[in-house]
Design an enzyme around this catalytic site. Structure first.
Site, mmCIF file in Angstrom:
data_model
loop_
_atom_site.group_PDB
_atom_site.id
_atom_site.type_symbol
_atom_site.label_atom_id
_atom_site.label_comp_id
_atom_site.label_asym_id
_atom_site.label_seq_id
_atom_site.Cartn_x
_atom_site.Cartn_y
_atom_site.Cartn_z
ATOM 1 N N ASN A 154 0.869 -1.180 0.000
ATOM 2 C CA ASN A 154 0.000 0.000 0.000
ATOM 3 C C ASN A 154 0.900 1.222 0.000
ATOM 4 O O ASN A 154 1.715 1.383 0.903
ATOM 5 C CB ASN A 154 -0.909 -0.009 1.238
ATOM 6 C CG ASN A 154 -1.762 1.252 1.366
ATOM 7 O OD1 ASN A 154 -2.157 1.636 2.462
ATOM 8 N ND2 ASN A 154 -2.058 1.921 0.266
ATOM 9 N N GLY A 155 0.728 2.066 -1.011
ATOM 10 C CA GLY A 155 1.556 3.260 -1.114
ATOM 11 C C GLY A 155 2.034 3.426 -2.530
ATOM 12 O O GLY A 155 1.516 2.789 -3.454
#
Ligand code: SF4
Length: 483
Positions: free
Chosen positions: A117-118
């Site tokens: 995530n990111g």
């Protein structure tokens, strides 16, 4: 085709959610439950990878978690007591199965699965370098860069190679990785994206948000700290912090919009913060009106806060139908524009002749705000004021959130007065940046060293933007040389 919520068409979109389980009966089934609770973080694709002690198994597909993992045989094909999963909304890499996570590769020393995530802000730069040295990429996802950095590192152990890889990347990453030895969870040194740890009996769980722990009956243990790597193997949970310590800068938009209101992020209830932002907005930008009306669903907590602070009644002026699925196809092209009304309708009997304050969490392009204001006027509202529970979004995000290019952000092109005219509101106002920080329990924003990433409002990015600057350099080289 309608999205789940047509009012969300003009929102920033979170890129991903991650969830991992170490040492649980039917680990993949638990991951499916957790991903279901994280569906709001990514609705284009979902995947799960499991480890049965001998082999890795994986199922990745476009679509929602419910559609991808609702069959017993799909879950049975993911055996083992260790599993991790991912929900995705693409910001880098095209929407294609090869980019659906967890990504997996056979490295020297065994299989390696990764859920991210990111967004890495130097992935293209590193990728070009890796390709020049012979790496062959299988996807267009920035996450694959991490796999190649691990694969090409010369350190002796997998953990050392992993740390070596992390030292080279910039940007936002909350990661859950699986190897034959165990599970690794880590958060970038600034802690831009959230990641928490929980317990389900003796099993260890990692998740993007606490709501995913709640849904599978796990208890919250703690947040993974910015810059921390947690390694779980056999019965051991150990933590290492291999990076120089820097002041954390978690994403403030998690509180404004991305996270579910029933999650606790950075130790604070998202619901309470959103109500507090609404209260700040009422103090900073009051308006005389008959009703406070939330834009469903994300504007609801801020509207409650605004109503409580202002003393103006909170009413439901827009009613949402719960029976329109994601894949509802408009029967004919010439009525496609009616889609918004199918999902949301104005409560005409309430609105007739009334002065209303619409409360929403953000304005991105302004196209949806314009439609909502029009819907209120068509229903007979005599005045329509709009109050936004975040400062004007003037800059793009490079950390895992899908933002349109800067030129398409309404607030980057117009003054607030011009924006009010554009959406045809009688007045428009935003909470201030300091007001946002006050709602988070601070005195205001500390100039020069803010406690959050707030770059989409202020333009002050907490990391270098290497890829962005590379492109800017290349474009500059193309500019004509003055004669
Ligand atoms: Fe969050 Fe905005 Fe920073 Fe992106 S730029 S991480 S959306 S605060």
């Amino acid at each position: 085709m309608l999205t789940t919520n047509p009012f969300d068409d003009d929102k920033l979109r979170e890129e991903c959610g991650v969830f991992g389980v170490y040492d649980a009966e039917s680990a993949a089934a638990v991951v499916a439950l957790g991903l279901h609770a994280l569906q709001h973080r990514g609705q284009e694709a979902a995947g799960i990878t499991s480890w049965d002690g001998h082999l890795f198994h994986s199922h990745r597909a476009m679509g929602h978690v419910a559609g991808n993992f609702d069959r017993d045989d799909t879950i049975r094909a993911l055996p083992g007591r260790v599993a991790c999963g991912h929900v995705r909304y693409s910001t880098t890499g095209e929407t294609a199965l090869r980019n659906v996570q967890p990504l997996f590769a056979e490295l020297a020393g065994g299989g390696f699965a990764i859920a991210h995530n990111g967004n890495l802000s130097n992935a293209v730069h590193l990728r070009n370098e890796l390709v020049r040295r012979g790496s062959i990429f299988q996807s267009t996802s920035d996450t694959e860069t991490i796999i190649h950095l691990v694969a090409t590192s010369t350190y002796p152990t997998l953990i050392d190679r992993f740390i070596d890889a992390l030292r080279r990347i910039e940007g936002a990453y909350s990661l859950i990785c699986m190897t034959r030895e165990g599970m690794i969870a880590c958060r970038d040194p600034l802690g831009i994206r959230p990641l928490v740890m929980g317990k389900l009996g003796d099993s260890t769980i990692f998740a993007s948000e606490t709501v995913a722990l709640d849904v599978c009956g796990a208890e919250f243990v703690r947040e993974i700290e910015p810059g921390e790597i947690v390694i779980v193997s056999d019965t051991l949970v150990r933590s290492i912090r291999p990076f120089a310590k820097v002041a954390p800068r978690p994403c403030v938009f998690e509180h404004v919009y991305f996270s579910r209101p029933d999650s606790v992020v950075d130790g604070q209830s998202v619901y309470s913060v959103r109500k507090a932002i609404g209260a700040e907005l009422a103090r900073e930008m009051p308006v005389d009106a008959d009703f406070i009306i939330p834009v469903p669903d994300s504007g609801v907590p801020a509207a409650i806060g605004y109503a409580q602070e202002s003393g103006i009644p909170f009413e439901l002026g827009i009613i949402r139908s719960h029976y329109v699925g994601r894949t509802f196809i408009q029967p004919a092209d010439n009525i496609r524009h009616l889609g918004v009304k199918l999902k949301h309708n104005a409560n005409r009997a309430l609105l007739e002749g009334k002065r209303i304050v619409l409360v929403d969490d953000s304005i991105v392009r302004g196209t949806t705000s314009m439609k909502i204001v029009q819907m209120m006027r068509d229903a007979g509202a005599s005045e329509v004021h709009m109050r936004i529970a975040s400062p004007p979004t003037r800059h793009s995000c490079f950390y895992g959130v899908d933002t349109p290019e800067r030129a398409k952000l309404l607030a980057a092109r117009m003054t607030v007065e011009e924006m009010a005219k554009f959406i045809d509101a009688d007045s428009l106002a935003f909470v201030s940046v300091d007001g946002l920080y006050r709602a988070l329990g601070e005195q205001g924003r500390t100039p020069g060293r803010p406690s959050r990433c707030d770059a989409c409002f202020t333009g002050e990015y907490p990391t270098p933007l290497t890829d962005h600057e590379d492109v800017a350099d290349q474009l500059a080289m193309l500019e004509p040389v003055p004669a």
